[in-house]
Design a protein around this motif. Structure first.
Motif, PDB file in Angstrom:
ATOM      1  N   MET A  92      26.948 -57.511  -2.186  1.00 30.84           N
ATOM      2  CA  MET A  92      26.447 -57.243  -0.838  1.00 30.84           C
ATOM      3  C   MET A  92      27.370 -56.270  -0.120  1.00 30.84           C
ATOM      4  N   TYR A  93      28.670 -56.509  -0.225  1.00 31.04           N
ATOM      5  CA  TYR A  93      29.636 -55.612   0.411  1.00 31.04           C
ATOM      6  C   TYR A  93      29.521 -54.214  -0.185  1.00 31.04           C
ATOM      7  N   GLU A  94      29.396 -54.114  -1.499  1.00 32.21           N
ATOM      8  CA  GLU A  94      29.253 -52.806  -2.151  1.00 32.21           C
ATOM      9  C   GLU A  94      27.989 -52.094  -1.677  1.00 32.21           C
ATOM     10  N   ARG A  95      26.908 -52.837  -1.532  1.00 37.24           N
ATOM     11  CA  ARG A  95      25.645 -52.231  -1.084  1.00 37.24           C
ATOM     12  C   ARG A  95      25.780 -51.681   0.334  1.00 37.24           C
ATOM     13  N   ILE A  96      26.455 -52.429   1.194  1.00 36.71           N
ATOM     14  CA  ILE A  96      26.679 -51.961   2.559  1.00 36.71           C
ATOM     15  C   ILE A  96      27.569 -50.733   2.565  1.00 36.71           C
ATOM     16  N   MET A  97      28.587 -50.726   1.709  1.00 35.34           N
ATOM     17  CA  MET A  97      29.473 -49.564   1.629  1.00 35.34           C
ATOM     18  C   MET A  97      28.703 -48.316   1.191  1.00 35.34           C
ATOM     19  N   ARG A  98      27.770 -48.472   0.265  1.00 40.26           N
ATOM     20  CA  ARG A  98      26.988 -47.311  -0.177  1.00 40.26           C
ATOM     21  C   ARG A  98      26.137 -46.761   0.962  1.00 40.26           C
ATOM     22  N   GLU A  99      25.489 -47.652   1.695  1.00 37.84           N
ATOM     23  CA  GLU A  99      24.674 -47.190   2.824  1.00 37.84           C
ATOM     24  C   GLU A  99      25.540 -46.545   3.895  1.00 37.84           C
ATOM     25  N   ALA A 100      26.678 -47.163   4.191  1.00 36.10           N
ATOM     26  CA  ALA A 100      27.575 -46.616   5.211  1.00 36.10           C
ATOM     27  C   ALA A 100      28.103 -45.249   4.810  1.00 36.10           C
ATOM     28  N   GLU A 101      28.397 -45.069   3.515  1.00 37.56           N
ATOM     29  CA  GLU A 101      28.877 -43.769   3.046  1.00 37.56           C
ATOM     30  C   GLU A 101      27.789 -42.705   3.182  1.00 37.56           C
ATOM     31  N   GLU A 102      26.554 -43.078   2.841  1.00 45.20           N
ATOM     32  CA  GLU A 102      25.439 -42.134   2.959  1.00 45.20           C
ATOM     33  C   GLU A 102      25.215 -41.717   4.409  1.00 45.20           C
ATOM     34  N   ARG A 103      25.471 -42.640   5.341  1.00 43.40           N
ATOM     35  CA  ARG A 103      25.233 -42.375   6.756  1.00 43.40           C
ATOM     36  C   ARG A 103      26.500 -41.922   7.487  1.00 43.40           C
ATOM     37  N   HIS A 104      27.591 -41.770   6.762  1.00 43.80           N
ATOM     38  CA  HIS A 104      28.852 -41.262   7.311  1.00 43.80           C
ATOM     39  C   HIS A 104      29.394 -42.156   8.440  1.00 43.80           C
ATOM     40  N   CYS A 105      29.373 -43.448   8.210  1.00 42.79           N
ATOM     41  CA  CYS A 105      29.912 -44.385   9.202  1.00 42.79           C
ATOM     42  C   CYS A 105      31.440 -44.243   9.233  1.00 42.79           C
ATOM     43  N   PRO A 106      32.037 -44.111  10.425  1.00 42.36           N
ATOM     44  CA  PRO A 106      33.465 -43.799  10.475  1.00 42.36           C
ATOM     45  C   PRO A 106      34.427 -44.984  10.555  1.00 42.36           C
ATOM     46  N   SER A 107      33.967 -46.166  11.005  1.00 40.16           N
ATOM     47  CA  SER A 107      34.967 -47.220  11.257  1.00 40.16           C
ATOM     48  C   SER A 107      34.420 -48.608  10.966  1.00 40.16           C
ATOM     49  N   LEU A 108      35.335 -49.492  10.612  1.00 41.54           N
ATOM     50  CA  LEU A 108      34.983 -50.892  10.386  1.00 41.54           C
ATOM     51  C   LEU A 108      36.192 -51.773  10.651  1.00 41.54           C
ATOM     52  N   THR A 109      35.916 -53.043  10.869  1.00 42.45           N
ATOM     53  CA  THR A 109      36.968 -54.053  10.929  1.00 42.45           C
ATOM     54  C   THR A 109      36.553 -55.239  10.085  1.00 42.45           C
ATOM     55  N   ILE A 110      37.509 -55.897   9.502  1.00 41.74           N
ATOM     56  CA  ILE A 110      37.261 -57.108   8.721  1.00 41.74           C
ATOM     57  C   ILE A 110      37.945 -58.249   9.446  1.00 41.74           C
ATOM     58  N   GLY A 111      37.168 -59.241   9.803  1.00 40.81           N
ATOM     59  CA  GLY A 111      37.696 -60.367  10.569  1.00 40.81           C
ATOM     60  C   GLY A 111      36.558 -61.155  11.186  1.00 40.81           C
ATOM     61  N   GLY A 112      36.064 -60.666  12.334  1.00 44.17           N
ATOM     62  CA  GLY A 112      35.043 -61.433  13.016  1.00 44.17           C
ATOM     63  C   GLY A 112      35.587 -62.807  13.358  1.00 44.17           C
ATOM     64  N   HIS A 113      34.772 -63.824  13.149  1.00 48.20           N
ATOM     65  CA  HIS A 113      35.225 -65.190  13.419  1.00 48.20           C
ATOM     66  C   HIS A 113      35.746 -65.837  12.137  1.00 48.20           C
ATOM     67  N   CYS A 114      36.717 -65.175  11.515  1.00 48.99           N
ATOM     68  CA  CYS A 114      37.357 -65.753  10.343  1.00 48.99           C
ATOM     69  C   CYS A 114      38.758 -65.183  10.239  1.00 48.99           C
ATOM     70  N   GLU A 115      39.562 -65.785   9.389  1.00 50.06           N
ATOM     71  CA  GLU A 115      40.875 -65.241   9.080  1.00 50.06           C
ATOM     72  C   GLU A 115      40.738 -64.448   7.780  1.00 50.06           C
ATOM     73  N   PRO A 116      40.758 -63.121   7.836  1.00 54.65           N
ATOM     74  CA  PRO A 116      40.455 -62.317   6.648  1.00 54.65           C
ATOM     75  C   PRO A 116      41.454 -62.466   5.518  1.00 54.65           C
ATOM     76  N   LEU A 117      42.703 -62.847   5.808  1.00 53.74           N
ATOM     77  CA  LEU A 117      43.685 -62.996   4.743  1.00 53.74           C
ATOM     78  C   LEU A 117      43.396 -64.203   3.851  1.00 53.74           C
ATOM     79  N   LEU A 118      42.439 -65.048   4.251  1.00 47.00           N
ATOM     80  CA  LEU A 118      42.006 -66.140   3.381  1.00 47.00           C
ATOM     81  C   LEU A 118      41.149 -65.624   2.228  1.00 47.00           C
ATOM     82  N   ASP A 119      40.625 -64.420   2.369  1.00 47.50           N
ATOM     83  CA  ASP A 119      39.797 -63.820   1.327  1.00 47.50           C
ATOM     84  C   ASP A 119      40.700 -63.012   0.396  1.00 47.50           C
ATOM     85  N   THR A 120      40.819 -63.453  -0.832  1.00 47.62           N
ATOM     86  CA  THR A 120      41.722 -62.793  -1.785  1.00 47.62           C
ATOM     87  C   THR A 120      41.251 -61.385  -2.156  1.00 47.62           C
TER      88      THR A 120
END
Length: 337
Positions: A92-120
């Motif tokens: 799912m993440y890869e699919r979103i990255m492909r769409e974002a690359e095609e549309r030239h999306c410039p920025s993202l953050t990883i976190g939201g309502h979670c602690e991202p360092l829990l994701d290896t």
């Protein structure tokens, strides 16, 4: 430094930095593409234009945190409707990255309502974002798990901004707010990260340390600013914004620092989409408020960004027609009452 800290209470300044404006500083490092992205961002903030694709993607890879901070939805059992068990699948993440690359999306953050360092997979997520053309890559973390190994990978894989929540100048206050964290350990993690970045001769990621201004830490704000400003790239003192409307979480009870926002024009539906680990997509920084547009297993981000629901929301916000968007009204009423 004492005078700078004093400005917070006198003129409501909430950012303190050794580099001047953080985005101008990043522009001097990252060049014209970053500067163009920030020009578009400023236009979006003024509600001038809906761009072809969101300028900013917020990823919440899972509903999980290792702390129970007193101002956070993870410490409130009433937020069970926000929970889900799944972690964002890698495809799912890869699919979103492909769409974002095609549309030239410039920025993202990883976190939201979670602690991202829990994701290896975090450092790999950062690396794929960099490979996909994102020019501004951020994470929001409590830094409890910011080990030397993790830090090195984040620096080497292209992280642009490391944003750390650290809500106290003393261990007693910090540990009362950030329930489950140890003040000295987390402080050492932050200082070690700064040291490692210097050893690697890297200006990136820039490090922001933020403090939510609460009644609990009200007397320590100036000490917090004065200590951290010479150490990190910038310090942010944030007004408390409840994740839900309740007497216990009321911004005039749990928060501090005065009601400085007399009117608020929300620009988030012109800026971002919030993507949760189960694929749900919201058009807000707070999924508890921001309307759900759909799920990435059913629609592309482009389709949801230009959907009737998204366009109707923008029209209502631009016209300040809060009665037609009850979820937004619930959020906004904290500031316009």
């Amino acid at each position: 430094m004492e005078e700078d800290a004093q400005l917070y209470n006198e003129v409501k300044v909430n950012d303190f930095t050794v580099h001047g404006d953080a985005n101008e500083y990043l522009g001097s490092i990252l060049g014209e593409r970053f500067k163009e992205y920030r020009r578009k961002w400023n236009s979006a903030v003024r509600l001038e234009k809906v761009y072809d694709f969101p300028l900013f993607l917020v990823f919440e890879p899972m509903w999980k945190c290792n702390l129970r901070c007193i101002m956070c939805c993870h410490s409130n059992s009433q937020n069970s409707s926000m929970e889900y068990d799944s972690k964002m699948p890698w495809d799912m993440y890869e699919r979103i990255m492909r769409e974002a690359e095609e549309r030239h999306c410039p920025s993202l953050t990883i976190g939201g309502h979670c602690e991202p360092l829990l994701d290896t997979r975090l450092s790999e997520m950062v690396a794929l974002a960099e490979k996909s053309g994102f020019v501004d890559i951020m994470i929001n973390t409590n830094a409890t798990l910011l080990s030397e190994k993790v830090s090195r990978k984040l620096i080497e894989n292209g992280l642009t901004r490391l944003r750390i929540g650290f809500d106290g100048a003393t261990s007693e206050t910090y540990e009362k707010i950030r329930v489950g964290a140890k003040f000295d350990e987390v402080k050492r993690n932050i200082l070690d990260f700064i040291k490692l970045r210097k050893e690697l001769n890297s200006k990136l990621p820039i490090v922001r340390i933020s403090c939510v201004h609460l009644s609990t830490n009200d007397q320590e704000i100036n000490d917090f600013i004065n200590y951290w400003t010479p150490i990190v790239d910038y310090v942010s003192i944030q007004r408390y914004r409840p994740h839900e409307i309740s007497e216990e979480r009321d911004c005039y009870k749990l928060g501090a620092g005065g009601n400085v926002v007399k009117t608020l024009q929300c620009s988030e539906p012109w800026e971002r989409l919030y993507i949760r680990g189960n694929g749900d997509v919201h058009i807000c920084c707070q999924p508890v408020y921001g309307p759900k547009l759909g799920n990435v297993n059913e629609y592309s981000l482009y389709e949801m960004w230009h959907s009737e629901a998204a366009n109707n929301l923008r029209s209502a916000i631009k016209g300040r027609d809060w009665d037609s968007v009850p979820a937004c009204k619930e959020c906004m009423v904290q500031y316009i009452r």
